[in-house]
Design a protein around this motif. Sequence first.
Motif, PDB file in Angstrom:
ATOM      1  N   THR A  33      -2.160   8.937 -14.035  1.00 37.85           N
ATOM      2  CA  THR A  33      -1.632   8.179 -13.312  1.00 37.85           C
ATOM      3  C   THR A  33      -2.834   8.296 -12.319  1.00 37.85           C
TER       4      THR A  33
ATOM      5  N   LYS B 168       1.703  -1.767 -12.942  1.00 39.33           N
ATOM      6  CA  LYS B 168       1.002  -0.114 -12.874  1.00 39.33           C
ATOM      7  C   LYS B 168       1.788   1.023 -12.889  1.00 39.33           C
TER       8      LYS B 168
ATOM      9  N   TYR C 118      -4.182   4.992 -10.100  1.00 41.93           N
ATOM     10  CA  TYR C 118      -4.446   5.289  -8.420  1.00 41.93           C
ATOM     11  C   TYR C 118      -5.791   5.442  -8.308  1.00 41.93           C
TER      12      TYR C 118
ATOM     13  N   ARG D 277       0.485  -1.444   0.114  1.00 42.75           N
ATOM     14  CA  ARG D 277       0.059   0.427   0.102  1.00 42.75           C
ATOM     15  C   ARG D 277       0.677   1.344   0.132  1.00 42.75           C
TER      16      ARG D 277
ATOM     17  N   THR E 223      -8.064   4.874  -5.669  1.00 37.80           N
ATOM     18  CA  THR E 223      -8.213   4.773  -5.142  1.00 37.80           C
ATOM     19  C   THR E 223      -7.360   5.948  -4.259  1.00 37.80           C
ATOM     20  N   GLU E 224      -5.981   5.945  -4.280  1.00 39.01           N
ATOM     21  CA  GLU E 224      -5.127   6.917  -3.497  1.00 39.01           C
ATOM     22  C   GLU E 224      -5.277   7.624  -3.770  1.00 39.01           C
TER      23      GLU E 224
ATOM     24  N   ASP F 109       2.322   1.975  -3.631  1.00 31.91           N
ATOM     25  CA  ASP F 109       0.885   2.520  -4.255  1.00 31.91           C
ATOM     26  C   ASP F 109       0.568   4.242  -3.795  1.00 31.91           C
ATOM     27  N   TYR F 110       0.986   4.064  -2.265  1.00 30.81           N
ATOM     28  CA  TYR F 110       0.474   5.981  -2.477  1.00 30.81           C
ATOM     29  C   TYR F 110       1.682   6.829  -2.987  1.00 30.81           C
TER      30      TYR F 110
ATOM     31  N   PHE G  27       2.332   7.138  -6.555  1.00 29.26           N
ATOM     32  CA  PHE G  27       0.833   7.989  -7.084  1.00 29.26           C
ATOM     33  C   PHE G  27       1.305   9.363  -7.171  1.00 29.26           C
TER      34      PHE G  27
END
Length: 479
Positions: free
Chosen positions: A453, A418, A457, A293, A459-460, A296-297, A300
Amino acid sequence: MTLNEHNLLKKYISFSLGTWFRALISFFITPITTWLINPEEFGKATMFSTVYSILLLVALLGTPNSFLRFFPQKSEEEKPVLLWSCLIPPVLLSILVSLVVFVFRSSINTFLVGTSDSKAHIILIATLITGIFQTFNLNLVRSKGRAILFSAIQVIQSLSQMGFIVLYALLVSRNFYAMLYAQLFSNVVALLLGMVFERSYWFPIKVSRKLVLEIIKYGYPFVFSGLLWWLLNWIDRLVLRLYTNFSEIGLYSAAFKIISAMNLFTTGFSTLWYPFAYEQYEKNPENQMIFKRTLDYVAFLVFSVGFLLLSFKDVIFLLLARSYRPAAAISPFLILNPVMITMAIVVARGIDFSKKTYWFIVSDGVTALLNLAGNFLLIPVFGARGAAVSTGLCFIVVFAIEAGVSKKLYPVPYDLKKVYCLVSLFVLSAALHTFSENLLLPVVSSVFGIFVTILVYKTEFLKMMSIGIDFLKSVLHRN
């Protein structure tokens, strides 16, 4: 979103607020300098910085790593002894290096500034010695956890450097000496400030011969990995010196310095992430999702900022003097440095956890050789733009090697598809910004990258927006 993730993001936002003032100063030092000093003189100062950085790395002999490693183990009475025991080897080695520099001063001055009749070698010796003490000055404050003093020293060092450049250029001469003396002056100012606040550690001077040997034994291997990292980060300027002129080097360095403002995000994140990652692994090594996670953040954030910098690069470089505007076309691939390294800080922790850190030497070594080859191939054809392309692409290689190895050693289910999708899009956009004569197409490509982007991403993006709004509300409510 887990509590750990939420706390980590809020903590980073809180932590980074204290670094933006330094970022602002660092960001404006370069434009101010470009209005006072022409690209050729800027290029000479860059060659000085290149040689200074390698001499400082060699002279330190890995002792700062020893200091950081042993500091928590020592009592308050032993810590001043540790400080000076760590300082003795680099100080003695710097005296030897200084003698070599003085003997070969004619050749060194010619390489640095294009003439043998220069005082650059004297400034180099003085800056090297003060740089050694300033390195330990910062590490001492950092090890004691004095965040405010740590930031204050860096802010004052940046301000004194900028102030000296302006005063010297306006009152004495608008040449490379302004930047050389500014580096030396800012080292001295920052060092004196740190010594005042931590004088009980600096005086009286105490040394342990046994501890000196232990420090050298632990620290010297870091020199080799440091040399590889130096080669990766500075070889472009050395090859530029062989094939181009000081003006080209000055333009390249100006581009690098503007983009390096983004490195503050990387530095701030790494300061927070390393202890957090180790703590999470020690508590529960099976909790791999926190690492996934986090990537992912981070992905982004860095891709969003990277594509924004691409989109507005021409506007940003309007801050520079007209003679430096061509540096805008050099900058696109350099943005890959902070983008890829910030993500590598997350994904490479499996190498640390497994204690197989020799893989960092492998990744840095392979990439340094590729960068060396790339610079020799591209600089004769494209000049500084070729150096930027080679250097930028090599940071992708660093990420790829460390991510691949780390996943095998500690199998976190990172969604690298990604990442590589956005990397491909970023390289395409950077190529258009670097080589395309069309004014609209490059901007369209980077704006498109921002939307992709956010889509990849989503959700992020939504959670970051929510956290940012909550954080602002809490700050306003407090006031």
